[in-house]
Motif scaffolding. Structure first.
Motif, short mmCIF file in Angstrom:
data_model
loop_
_atom_site.label_atom_id
_atom_site.label_comp_id
_atom_site.label_asym_id
_atom_site.label_seq_id
_atom_site.Cartn_x
_atom_site.Cartn_y
_atom_site.Cartn_z
N ILE A 180 -0.90 -4.46 -4.44
CA ILE A 180 -0.38 -3.79 -3.25
C ILE A 180 -1.22 -4.19 -2.05
N SER A 181 -0.56 -4.50 -0.95
CA SER A 181 -1.25 -4.86 0.28
C SER A 181 -0.95 -3.82 1.35
N LEU A 216 -1.11 -6.33 14.15
CA LEU A 216 -1.19 -6.75 12.75
C LEU A 216 0.07 -6.35 11.99
N ALA A 217 0.57 -5.15 12.24
CA ALA A 217 1.76 -4.67 11.54
C ALA A 217 2.99 -5.50 11.89
N ARG A 218 3.03 -6.00 13.11
CA ARG A 218 4.16 -6.83 13.53
C ARG A 218 4.06 -8.25 12.98
N GLN A 219 2.85 -8.70 12.72
CA GLN A 219 2.64 -10.09 12.32
C GLN A 219 2.65 -10.31 10.81
N SER A 220 2.32 -9.28 10.04
CA SER A 220 2.17 -9.43 8.60
C SER A 220 3.11 -8.49 7.85
N ASP A 221 3.32 -8.82 6.59
CA ASP A 221 4.22 -8.02 5.75
C ASP A 221 3.39 -7.19 4.77
N TYR A 222 3.24 -5.90 5.07
CA TYR A 222 2.46 -5.01 4.21
C TYR A 222 3.39 -4.15 3.36
N ASP A 223 2.84 -3.62 2.27
CA ASP A 223 3.61 -2.69 1.44
C ASP A 223 3.56 -1.28 2.00
N VAL A 224 2.43 -0.92 2.63
CA VAL A 224 2.24 0.42 3.21
C VAL A 224 1.32 0.28 4.42
N ILE A 225 1.55 1.11 5.43
CA ILE A 225 0.66 1.20 6.57
C ILE A 225 0.05 2.60 6.59
N VAL A 226 -1.28 2.67 6.61
CA VAL A 226 -2.00 3.95 6.67
C VAL A 226 -2.55 4.10 8.08
N VAL A 249 8.39 -0.67 6.83
CA VAL A 249 7.28 -0.45 5.92
C VAL A 249 6.92 1.03 5.92
N PRO A 250 6.75 1.64 4.74
CA PRO A 250 6.38 3.06 4.69
C PRO A 250 5.06 3.33 5.40
N VAL A 251 4.99 4.43 6.13
CA VAL A 251 3.79 4.80 6.88
C VAL A 251 3.24 6.12 6.35
N LEU A 304 4.50 5.18 -2.25
CA LEU A 304 5.17 4.64 -1.07
C LEU A 304 5.46 3.15 -1.21
N ALA A 305 4.57 2.43 -1.90
CA ALA A 305 4.72 0.97 -2.04
C ALA A 305 5.95 0.58 -2.85
N LYS A 306 6.52 1.54 -3.56
CA LYS A 306 7.69 1.24 -4.40
C LYS A 306 8.99 1.25 -3.62
#
Length: 226
Positions: free
Chosen positions: A3-4, A41-51, A75-77, A117-119
């Motif tokens: 998970i990223s 960073l959130a706009r540039q990369s593909d994350y599983d979750v943002i905290v 992306v779930p926050v 959330l990552a699911k």
């Protein structure tokens, strides 16, 4: 499953502790110290979750979340805050957050919530984008390029499901369940609505974005990457 996540937190000591703990849980974390850096960073990369912490320098967490949803980022926050009142939580959900964790928190609970959330993808995004196809969920408008699509309510729901799941294939039964639940109409209803939707989305284009996958269902493909 690896998970990223993106952690946006201005408390350096807390951020280092969280990142180190999550590594043991096979969760890799990028860290941003302020809201503007986190948004970029959130706009540039593909994350599983943002905290996201709520109180951040330059741009607060609620504003970061709101802007991401306006951009169509699904992306779930998970929102972190030292303020755990009902009004604070409602403000977070209004901004488009998916979950809420008040400080101080147990690292094991944070990890568990991230894994849940990552699911999935967030249902809080205000815009869906696949290639040149865009759905503005607030205005209830859909476009392919500059063309405004004239969609019936059922076609709107059908397209929304396909866009949220793209580029995955969606089975006929999944589409029927999403549209009608257990009260499914006659067998050719999905075929009729799919035909109407294709007329609007693909009728004037050389590239059909809505494609049939024989024996499986339908998929919405990005024409710009095909």
């Amino acid at each position: 499953m690896s998970i990223s996540i993106l952690l946006v937190e201005d408390d350096i000591d807390l951020a280092e502790t969280v990142v180190q703990y999550l590594e043991y849980e096979e969760i890799s974390a990028d860290h941003a110290f302020n809201g503007e850096a986190g948004l970029n960073l959130a706009r540039q990369s593909d994350y599983d979750v943002i905290v996201l912490d709520v109180m951040l320098p330059r741009l607060d967490g609620l504003s970061v979340c709101s802007r991401l949803r306006e951009d169509g980022v699904d992306v779930p926050v998970l929102m972190l805050t030292a303020r755990g009142t009902l009004d604070d939580k409602l403000a977070g959900f209004e901004a488009g957050t998916d979950d809420y964790l008040a400080k101080p928190f147990e690292l094991a609970e944070l990890s568990a919530r991230i894994k849940v959330l990552a699911k999935r993808r967030s249902g809080e995004t205000k815009k869906l984008v696949v290639g040149k196809l865009t759905m503005d969920l607030n205005r209830r408008e859909a476009y392919r390029g500059e063309k405004l699509l004239k969609l019936t309510p059922t076609c709107w729901e059908l397209l929304e499901v396909l866009m949220r799941r793209s580029p995955a294939v969606v089975s006929r039964s999944s589409l029927e369940e999403a549209l009608w639940g257990n009260d499914r109409p006659e067998s050719n209803s999905l075929k009729v609505h799919m035909h109407k939707l294709r007329q609007q989305v693909d009728g004037a284009s050389d590239f059909p974005m809505i494609q049939t996958v024989p024996g499986h269902g339908f998929v919405l493909r990005n024409n710009e990457s095909s």
